[in-house]
Enzyme design. Sequence first.
Site, PDB file in Angstrom:
ATOM      1  N   ARG A 238      -8.423  -6.001   7.629  1.00 24.95           N
ATOM      2  CA  ARG A 238      -9.791  -5.786   7.772  1.00 24.95           C
ATOM      3  C   ARG A 238     -10.396  -6.560   6.458  1.00 24.95           C
ATOM      4  O   ARG A 238     -11.669  -6.952   6.931  1.00 24.95           O
ATOM      5  CB  ARG A 238     -10.023  -4.412   7.738  1.00 24.95           C
ATOM      6  CG  ARG A 238      -9.989  -3.660   9.171  1.00 24.95           C
ATOM      7  CD  ARG A 238      -9.901  -2.064   8.968  1.00 24.95           C
ATOM      8  NE  ARG A 238      -8.740  -1.959   8.541  1.00 24.95           N
ATOM      9  CZ  ARG A 238      -8.460  -0.410   8.330  1.00 24.95           C
ATOM     10  NH1 ARG A 238      -9.253   0.579   8.295  1.00 24.95           N
ATOM     11  NH2 ARG A 238      -7.296  -0.401   7.794  1.00 24.95           N
TER      12      ARG A 238
ATOM     13  N   ARG B  53      -5.574 -12.880   8.264  1.00 25.28           N
ATOM     14  CA  ARG B  53      -5.040 -11.516   7.729  1.00 25.28           C
ATOM     15  C   ARG B  53      -4.011 -11.757   6.473  1.00 25.28           C
ATOM     16  O   ARG B  53      -4.170 -11.120   5.540  1.00 25.28           O
ATOM     17  CB  ARG B  53      -4.015 -10.831   8.753  1.00 25.28           C
ATOM     18  CG  ARG B  53      -4.686 -10.317   9.964  1.00 25.28           C
ATOM     19  CD  ARG B  53      -4.086  -9.899  10.922  1.00 25.28           C
ATOM     20  NE  ARG B  53      -3.426  -8.607  10.332  1.00 25.28           N
ATOM     21  CZ  ARG B  53      -3.608  -7.375  10.127  1.00 25.28           C
ATOM     22  NH1 ARG B  53      -4.821  -6.884  10.599  1.00 25.28           N
ATOM     23  NH2 ARG B  53      -3.047  -6.593   9.638  1.00 25.28           N
TER      24      ARG B  53
ATOM     25  N   ASN C 237       6.463  -2.111   9.997  1.00 24.03           N
ATOM     26  CA  ASN C 237       5.855  -3.401  10.007  1.00 24.03           C
ATOM     27  C   ASN C 237       6.475  -4.432  10.423  1.00 24.03           C
ATOM     28  O   ASN C 237       5.943  -5.459  10.738  1.00 24.03           O
ATOM     29  CB  ASN C 237       5.270  -3.513   8.393  1.00 24.03           C
ATOM     30  CG  ASN C 237       4.341  -2.624   7.907  1.00 24.03           C
ATOM     31  OD1 ASN C 237       4.266  -2.408   6.578  1.00 24.03           O
ATOM     32  ND2 ASN C 237       3.307  -2.088   8.690  1.00 24.03           N
TER      33      ASN C 237
ATOM     34  N   ASP D 272      -4.060   0.273   2.179  1.00 27.84           N
ATOM     35  CA  ASP D 272      -4.230  -0.285   3.508  1.00 27.84           C
ATOM     36  C   ASP D 272      -5.568  -0.958   3.694  1.00 27.84           C
ATOM     37  O   ASP D 272      -6.472  -0.979   2.609  1.00 27.84           O
ATOM     38  CB  ASP D 272      -4.499   0.991   4.326  1.00 27.84           C
ATOM     39  CG  ASP D 272      -4.552   0.839   5.816  1.00 27.84           C
ATOM     40  OD1 ASP D 272      -4.121  -0.188   6.337  1.00 27.84           O
ATOM     41  OD2 ASP D 272      -4.894   1.805   6.646  1.00 27.84           O
TER      42      ASP D 272
HETATM   43  C1  FPP Z   1      -1.836  -2.636   4.777  1.00 29.32           C
HETATM   44  O1  FPP Z   1      -3.037  -3.442   5.411  1.00 29.32           O
HETATM   45  C2  FPP Z   1      -1.071  -3.508   4.101  1.00 29.32           C
HETATM   46  C3  FPP Z   1       0.244  -3.928   4.499  1.00 29.32           C
HETATM   47  C4  FPP Z   1       0.965  -3.694   5.673  1.00 29.32           C
HETATM   48  C5  FPP Z   1       1.113  -4.297   3.535  1.00 29.32           C
HETATM   49  C6  FPP Z   1       0.586  -4.126   1.897  1.00 29.32           C
HETATM   50  C7  FPP Z   1       1.172  -5.474   1.049  1.00 29.32           C
HETATM   51  C8  FPP Z   1       0.450  -5.766   0.025  1.00 29.32           C
HETATM   52  C9  FPP Z   1      -0.369  -5.005  -0.811  1.00 29.32           C
HETATM   53  C10 FPP Z   1       0.772  -7.065  -0.657  1.00 29.32           C
HETATM   54  C11 FPP Z   1       2.020  -6.952  -1.000  1.00 29.32           C
HETATM   55  C12 FPP Z   1       3.203  -7.011  -0.065  1.00 29.32           C
HETATM   56  C13 FPP Z   1       4.421  -7.218  -0.383  1.00 29.32           C
HETATM   57  C14 FPP Z   1       5.498  -6.905   0.804  1.00 29.32           C
HETATM   58  C15 FPP Z   1       4.955  -7.414  -1.805  1.00 29.32           C
HETATM   59  P1  FPP Z   1      -3.292  -3.767   6.892  1.00 29.32           P
HETATM   60  O2  FPP Z   1      -2.647  -5.031   7.325  1.00 29.32           O
HETATM   61  O3  FPP Z   1      -2.442  -2.602   7.755  1.00 29.32           O
HETATM   62  O4  FPP Z   1      -4.582  -3.895   6.806  1.00 29.32           O
HETATM   63  P2  FPP Z   1      -5.545  -3.509   8.346  1.00 29.32           P
HETATM   64  O5  FPP Z   1      -5.080  -1.964   8.493  1.00 29.32           O
HETATM   65  O6  FPP Z   1      -6.741  -3.529   7.680  1.00 29.32           O
HETATM   66  O7  FPP Z   1      -5.206  -4.358   9.414  1.00 29.32           O
END
Ligand code: FPP
Length: 237
Positions: free
Chosen positions: A16, A25, A60, A12
């Site tokens: 951010r 993003r 997602n 996660d």
């Molecule tokens: C969470 O960060 C991350 C995800 C929803 C996706 C995870 C993806 C990867 C590690 C890259 C590889 C992905 C694939 C599909 C191969 P967030 O976007 O929720 O971060 P935030 O909470 O800071 O907004």
Amino acid sequence: MNVPKHIAIIMDGNGRWAKKRFLPRIAGHIKGAEVLRKTVRFSGELGLEYLTLYAFSEDNWKRPEEEVQGLITILRNFLAENTKEMVQNNVRVNIFGHIEDWPKDIQEALRKICDMSRSNTGIVLNVALNYGGRTEIVDAVKKIAGQVKDGLISVEDINERIVSDAMYTAGIPDPDLLIRTSGEMRISDFLLWQISYTEIFVTKTFWPDFSKKDMLEAIEDYNKRERRFGGILSSGK
Ligand code: FPP
């Protein structure tokens, strides 16, 4: 240091991480995919047997179209660039989740990486993609109901082992340690059945900054815990 058998990670904080750098993003997801690749490598080197990563939840899809399309492109490129190397590095890949919702070429690439790595004996990498923990339980219930309907088992036969065997994780031990990056204290529908006695470690590090150092910190913390599985220790504690 006692390296647990199975670590699961909720990756996660990509958004951010990007925001902090005034980047879109998607830049966080691109860096996140690179960190995912490195994490698989150092986890194998550490002697971890199973690594389960939450890459895309079924919720997602609710993100803006542009971000979803960006993640699809990252996944497509990731598979094109890493399938050969992972197979050669003895990584065995499993996908948890409904792959039929991905574009056809990605479904094929996912089947390919699983098939090509099927007989590998190194680290087992489980990638949750279009995954939901409640959906997994619903799928298991349907499977077991089908077995009862077909006369393969009776209702009285249903026990924890039968349920475990009906989950996507059949044959895989439950995670010893669940790591969540970026500080949130949530499970987010991840491995609901499997984490009943899993130790949880939350780090403030955003996923794109996650490194071997963070992993070692989590393992060291895990090593200090006393796992009692609801019982007491032989010392009487
Ligand atoms: C969470 O960060 C991350 C995800 C929803 C996706 C995870 C993806 C990867 C590690 C890259 C590889 C992905 C694939 C599909 C191969 P967030 O976007 O929720 O971060 P935030 O909470 O800071 O907004």
